[in-house]
Design a protein around this motif. Structure first.
Motif, short mmCIF file in Angstrom:
data_model
loop_
_atom_site.label_atom_id
_atom_site.label_comp_id
_atom_site.label_asym_id
_atom_site.label_seq_id
_atom_site.Cartn_x
_atom_site.Cartn_y
_atom_site.Cartn_z
N CYS A 2 0.79 -1.11 -0.06
CA CYS A 2 -0.12 0.10 0.11
C CYS A 2 0.91 1.31 0.01
N HIS A 3 2.39 1.23 0.33
CA HIS A 3 2.70 2.46 0.70
C HIS A 3 4.10 2.70 -0.43
N LEU A 4 4.44 1.69 -1.15
CA LEU A 4 5.56 2.01 -1.99
C LEU A 4 4.93 2.40 -3.23
N ASN A 5 5.51 3.69 -3.61
CA ASN A 5 4.99 4.42 -4.78
C ASN A 5 6.05 4.90 -5.60
N ASP A 6 6.39 4.52 -6.80
CA ASP A 6 7.39 5.13 -7.49
C ASP A 6 8.83 5.19 -6.65
N CYS A 7 9.50 3.86 -6.04
CA CYS A 7 10.45 4.03 -5.63
C CYS A 7 10.60 4.85 -4.17
N LYS A 8 9.48 5.43 -3.91
CA LYS A 8 9.51 6.06 -2.34
C LYS A 8 8.41 5.43 -1.58
N LEU A 9 8.22 5.64 -0.44
CA LEU A 9 7.31 5.31 0.56
C LEU A 9 6.40 6.54 0.72
N SER A 10 5.26 6.27 0.38
CA SER A 10 4.26 7.58 0.53
C SER A 10 2.99 7.23 1.49
N GLY A 11 2.54 8.42 2.03
CA GLY A 11 1.40 8.31 3.16
C GLY A 11 0.79 9.69 2.86
N PRO A 12 -0.16 9.71 3.83
CA PRO A 12 -1.36 10.94 3.68
C PRO A 12 -0.51 12.33 4.15
N THR A 13 0.46 12.30 4.99
CA THR A 13 0.87 13.61 5.44
C THR A 13 2.38 14.04 4.69
N PRO A 14 2.69 15.35 4.91
CA PRO A 14 4.26 15.36 4.78
C PRO A 14 5.09 14.87 5.90
N ALA A 15 6.06 14.17 5.68
CA ALA A 15 6.83 13.60 6.62
C ALA A 15 8.19 13.56 6.18
N TYR A 16 9.14 13.48 7.01
CA TYR A 16 10.62 13.53 6.78
C TYR A 16 11.20 12.17 7.65
N GLY A 17 11.54 11.24 7.17
CA GLY A 17 12.07 10.15 7.84
C GLY A 17 13.43 9.67 7.31
N PRO A 18 14.02 8.63 7.81
CA PRO A 18 15.06 8.18 7.52
C PRO A 18 15.12 7.04 5.99
N HIS A 19 14.07 7.06 5.31
CA HIS A 19 13.86 6.36 4.32
C HIS A 19 13.33 7.13 3.22
N PRO A 20 13.62 6.82 2.12
CA PRO A 20 12.82 7.66 0.95
C PRO A 20 11.49 7.81 1.09
N ILE A 21 10.96 9.11 1.40
CA ILE A 21 9.39 9.41 1.53
C ILE A 21 9.06 10.17 0.38
N ALA A 22 7.82 10.05 -0.19
CA ALA A 22 7.36 10.77 -1.38
C ALA A 22 6.49 12.01 -0.79
N GLU A 23 6.13 12.93 -1.45
CA GLU A 23 5.43 14.07 -1.10
C GLU A 23 4.06 13.49 -0.46
N LYS A 24 3.29 14.27 0.13
CA LYS A 24 1.95 13.84 1.02
C LYS A 24 1.10 13.35 -0.44
N ASN A 25 0.18 12.47 -0.01
CA ASN A 25 -0.58 11.93 -1.45
C ASN A 25 -2.00 11.72 -0.72
N ALA A 26 -2.98 12.58 -1.30
CA ALA A 26 -4.24 12.63 -0.78
C ALA A 26 -4.98 11.39 -1.04
N PHE A 27 -4.56 10.43 -2.05
CA PHE A 27 -5.27 9.43 -2.27
C PHE A 27 -5.47 8.35 -1.27
N PHE A 28 -4.27 8.50 -0.28
CA PHE A 28 -4.29 7.97 1.15
C PHE A 28 -5.79 7.74 2.00
N ARG A 29 -6.31 9.22 1.61
CA ARG A 29 -7.34 9.48 2.59
C ARG A 29 -8.84 9.07 1.88
N THR A 30 -8.57 8.41 0.82
CA THR A 30 -9.75 8.08 -0.34
C THR A 30 -10.11 6.64 -0.29
#
Ligand code: HEC
Ligand code: HEC
Ligand code: HEC
Ligand code: HEC
Ligand code: HEC
Length: 327
Positions: free
Chosen positions: A114-142
């Motif tokens: 559910c979270h791997l999106n184009d070689c990054k991990l993506s989620g519902p909010t802007p977050a900065y972590g020790p692994h690649p994170i994509a920009e917040k993605n509104a799709f997670f709230r739908t």
């Protein structure tokens, strides 16, 4: 004071991690967490930091969607490979058919599914972590996200008109909670609590959270000539899909009416099953009446009714609603 300096440290670290994106080696310490194919990480790795979410997911049906007996049998011991995409996917972020993972299949629908999106991990909010994170993605709230695999349930939800706004799948199946996003020491000390979602994906929680979404009541009960008769009324007051719902597997909801004595011994009973395939599932806002008539003996004490979601091998029945009537 202590609190303030923690806040400052937190801000400093966020700036550091932002800045690091521009440094040659960056502070993405764990690039392997966003790998695909044969390098796809097991979800055990996510547990190192996201411990609470991991534990919830591990006990959810998604974590067992590959290993469960019914799936194993119906795919002829995993020979029907076209079934595996939704049950152990690499990622749902694809416009084509969802492809199976090449590794860790036993984890079923795992974190990266559910979270791997184009070689990054993506989620519902802007977050900065020790692994690649994509920009917040509104799709997670739908609900569309769940609809990638729950095709039929999503379609039924999509066409419904609900006054006052429609709840999403997440609203009921991923209850809101305020907590830290990570639980590993010492790093969790610099994180504050935030709004998040429990990864339970269960029917039971949603039932507990919305006790009135399914109503059972005895109406028009009368007693004469040693008989008790009346009607049990069922109503799906709030669930924006049918009860039961789904396209696959064995899904049956059993409604039972019992006449009991004071000790709870069953004197007589009546059962009715709700099935998607038989078109007897209870739709949103639908009412259903089940008439009954029993012999009232000198020991008879009360009428009880309940609604149970049964499982394939009947070992994990879930109580959805119950009611009692004492004349
Ligand atoms: C990658 C495909 C996929 C996605 C995306 C997905 N699911 Fe599922 N889900 C499944 C599969 C497969 C099962 C069956 C698991 C089993 O019982 O073996 C399942 C089971 C469930 C169940 C339990 C059903 C039952 O019969 O007990 C619930 C509830 C559920 N999912 C909710 C959700 C919600 C809510 C979302 C969106 C946040 C979601 N799912 C997203 C594939 C998916
Ligand atoms: C070493 C610790 C660590 C590990 C291991 C780790 N994460 Fe994270 N993750 C974090 C931190 C820290 C954040 C950012 C937290 C914040 O901003 O509040 C984060 C953020 C995220 C987000 C963004 C959430 C949002 O709100 O959008 C997702 C999604 C995520 N992680 C998924 C995963 C998955 C999936 C794995 C396993 C493959 C994993 N993480 C492993 C530490 C970790
Ligand atoms: C208002 C709360 C609510 C919303 C919104 C909701 N559900 Fe449910 N869902 C429930 C309850 C309660 C049950 C338990 C009843 C049942 O098992 O049929 C359930 C059961 C299920 C089941 C198990 C079905 C079965 O046969 O028992 C699945 C799968 C499911 N929901 C998926 C979804 C999906 C996908 C969405 C979004 C399109 C969604 N739900 C939206 C409350 C909700
Ligand atoms: C079936 C899809 C699905 C699976 C499997 C899944 N997640 Fe999520 N996750 C979501 C959705 C949807 C949200 C956003 C919910 C919302 O905000 O409405 C989310 C939110 C998050 C967040 C943001 C914080 C929060 O609590 O909302 C993190 C971090 C995260 N997931 C990590 C994980 C990890 C780690 C795993 C595996 C142990 C995992 N997820 C498994 C769908 C999934
Ligand atoms: C489009 C995604 C998708 C595909 C493809 C798919 N499934 Fe599923 N499967 C699901 C979902 C979602 C569920 C959860 C119940 C529901 O909503 O129908 C599920 C549930 C099941 C269950 C019930 C598990 C339980 O615990 O009761 C069985 C059995 C099953 N699938 C077998 C199969 C077989 C066999 C195939 C290939 C013919 C297949 N599935 C293909 C999405 C899929």
């Amino acid at each position: 004071m202590y609190f303030k300096s923690l806040k400052l440290l937190q801000i400093f670290l966020s700036i550091l991690s932002l800045a690091s994106c521009f440094l040659p080696c960056g502070c993405i310490v764990y690039p392997e967490l966003a790998e695909k194919g044969l390098k796809s990480p097991p979800s055990e790795r996510c547990r190192e930091c996201h411990r609470d979410i991991y534990n919830e997911w591990r006990d959810s049906p998604h974590a067992h969607s590959f290993t469960n007996v019914a799936f194993k049998e119906e795919t002829n011991e995993y020979q029907f490979t076209f079934c595996i995409g939704c049950h152990a996917p690499e990622t749902i972020f694809t416009d084509k058919k969802i492809e199976p993972r090449s590794k860790n299949l036993a984890e079923g629908v795992n974190c990266n599914s559910c979270h791997l999106n184009d070689c990054k991990l993506s989620g519902p909010t802007p977050a900065y972590g020790p692994h690649p994170i994509a920009e917040k993605n509104a799709f997670f709230r739908t609900s569309e996200l769940c609809g990638k695999c729950h095709l039929g349930t999503f379609k039924a939800w999509q066409v419904l008109h609900v006054s006052g706004g429609k709840k999403t799948c997440q609203d009921c199946h991923m209850p809101a909670i305020k907590r830290k996003l990570i639980q590993n020491d010492p790093w969790q000390k610099i994180h504050s609590k935030r709004e998040g979602r429990q990864h339970l994906f269960s029917c039971r929680t949603s039932f507990d959270e919305n006790e009135n979404s399914l109503k059972l009541s005895f109406i028009k009960v009368t007693q004469s000539k040693g008989k008790i008769k009346g009607v049990l009324e069922l109503e799906n007051t709030d669930i924006p899909h049918s009860i039961p719902t789904g396209d696959y597997g064995y899904r049956e909801v059993v409604v039972t009416i019992e006449l009991q004595d004071e000790t709870g011994r069953v004197e007589d009973s009546k059962r009715e099953s709700l099935f998607v395939e038989m078109k007897t599932a209870l739709k949103y806002k639908e009412n259903r009446n089940i008439p009954f008539c029993f012999d009232w003996s000198k020991d008879s004490y009360a009428l009880k009714a309940n609604m149970i979601r049964t499982s394939f091998n009947k070992d994990s029945n879930i109580l959805l609603a119950e009611t009692i009537y004492k004349p």
